[in-house]
Design an enzyme around this catalytic site. Structure first.
Site, PDB file in Angstrom:
ATOM      1  CB  SER A  69     -52.187 128.863 -33.470  1.00  0.00           C
ATOM      2  OG  SER A  69     -51.622 127.581 -33.348  1.00  0.00           O
TER       3      SER A  69
HETATM    4  N1  SAH Z   1     -49.255 125.458 -29.884  1.00  0.00           N
HETATM    5  C1  SAH Z   1     -48.158 126.094 -30.587  1.00  0.00           C
HETATM    6  C2  SAH Z   1     -48.258 125.966 -32.088  1.00  0.00           C
HETATM    7  C3  SAH Z   1     -47.949 124.608 -32.501  1.00  0.00           C
HETATM    8  S1  SAH Z   1     -47.469 124.333 -34.162  1.00  0.00           S
HETATM    9  C4  SAH Z   1     -47.994 127.539 -30.175  1.00  0.00           C
HETATM   10  O1  SAH Z   1     -48.769 128.027 -29.340  1.00  0.00           O
HETATM   11  O2  SAH Z   1     -47.056 128.185 -30.669  1.00  0.00           O
HETATM   12  C5  SAH Z   1     -47.566 122.565 -34.091  1.00  0.00           C
HETATM   13  C6  SAH Z   1     -46.458 121.926 -33.300  1.00  0.00           C
HETATM   14  O3  SAH Z   1     -46.770 120.538 -33.242  1.00  0.00           O
HETATM   15  C7  SAH Z   1     -45.093 122.041 -33.954  1.00  0.00           C
HETATM   16  O4  SAH Z   1     -44.207 122.664 -33.087  1.00  0.00           O
HETATM   17  C8  SAH Z   1     -44.700 120.579 -34.214  1.00  0.00           C
HETATM   18  O5  SAH Z   1     -43.322 120.328 -34.005  1.00  0.00           O
HETATM   19  C9  SAH Z   1     -45.551 119.837 -33.214  1.00  0.00           C
HETATM   20  N2  SAH Z   1     -45.815 118.432 -33.528  1.00  0.00           N
HETATM   21  C10 SAH Z   1     -46.147 117.872 -34.722  1.00  0.00           C
HETATM   22  N3  SAH Z   1     -46.292 116.546 -34.577  1.00  0.00           N
HETATM   23  C11 SAH Z   1     -46.037 116.251 -33.267  1.00  0.00           C
HETATM   24  C12 SAH Z   1     -46.027 115.044 -32.495  1.00  0.00           C
HETATM   25  N4  SAH Z   1     -46.296 113.841 -33.027  1.00  0.00           N
HETATM   26  N5  SAH Z   1     -45.734 115.127 -31.193  1.00  0.00           N
HETATM   27  C13 SAH Z   1     -45.443 116.322 -30.608  1.00  0.00           C
HETATM   28  N6  SAH Z   1     -45.435 117.489 -31.292  1.00  0.00           N
HETATM   29  C14 SAH Z   1     -45.740 117.456 -32.596  1.00  0.00           C
END
Ligand code: SAH
Length: 221
Positions: A69
């Protein structure tokens, strides 16, 4: 050569000043949040070609087709959580591990889950290298939370859901806060702050955002 006003010969100290200034100008005023943002080097969470853009206020691609993000969004979500040092926090969406590392400087313990094993493994290695021993990272479908570790003082979801997931609402302590991007499509999403009251929940809309979707189930990779 200038690139988005970023001098290539900028020193690490100048780069950090510019990074923090950008956060302040986007409304990040909480001193504890700014200090946590200062202590975690975003450059360590971005690999390959994009690493040189790590100090710019923009989202960047990471493995598994996901994104790290935008720093100002990470900081504003963290600020909205109003974390105290005794808190146990659940993050859904480990991704690069950057947001979890910020949380680890503010909370007692951080649980973070992602549906991609590879992202969890790489983040675990980083947390170990950085000595962030109060983070527990696991592969799981975060829409169901972590029933064994619940309830949580704070929950942060870093992928967009159509509605705040019911199991996460249920795993929030009374007085607890959850921050979650909510939207029906990829383009229109709002960051929602949910506070659990003695009876029921209070919902506050914070700002428009754009996150990758919350996807059901564990991924094959
Ligand atoms: N917080 C992260 C950015 C996350 S991007 C950072 O600091 O880099 C969103 C993430 O959510 C992705 O890695 C994706 O794989 C995860 N995601 C999506 N759906 C999900 C679910 N149902 N359970 C766990 N993770 C999930």
């Amino acid at each position: 050569m200038m690139d988005h006003g970023t001098p290539e010969n900028e020193s690490a100290a100048e780069r950090k000043m510019r990074f923090l200034f950008a956060l302040r100008s986007k409304g990040v005023t909480d001193a504890r949040v700014l200090s946590a943002m200062e202590r975690v080097d975003r450059g360590q969470f971005v690999r390959g070609l994009f690493a040189e853009r790590a100090y710019e206020d923009m989202p960047l691609p990471i493995a598994c087709g996901q994104t790290i993000s935008q720093p100002s969004v990470v900081a504003l979500m963290t600020q909205a959580l109003n974390i105290s040092p005794r808190d146990t926090v659940l993050e859904v969406g480990t991704g690069s591990g950057y947001q979890a590392a910020i949380l680890a400087h503010l909370a007692r313990r951080v649980y973070t889950v992602d549906r991609h094993r590879r992202l969890v493994r790489e983040a675990q290695e980083l947390f170990r290298d950085l000595g962030l021993v109060n983070i527990v990272a696991m592969t799981a479908d975060g829409s169901y939370g972590l029933p064994d570790q619940a309830p949580f003082d704070r929950i942060i979801v870093t992928a967009a859901a159509e509605d705040p997931p019911g199991p996460l609402l249920a795993q929030l302590k009374t007085g607890g806060i959850m921050v979650v991007p909510v939207g029906q499509s990829d383009t229109v999403q709002h960051l929602i702050k949910v506070t659990r009251l003695e009876s029921g929940y209070d919902y506050e809309e914070l700002r428009p955002v754009r996150f990758v979707p919350l996807v059901e189930g564990i991924s094959a990779d």
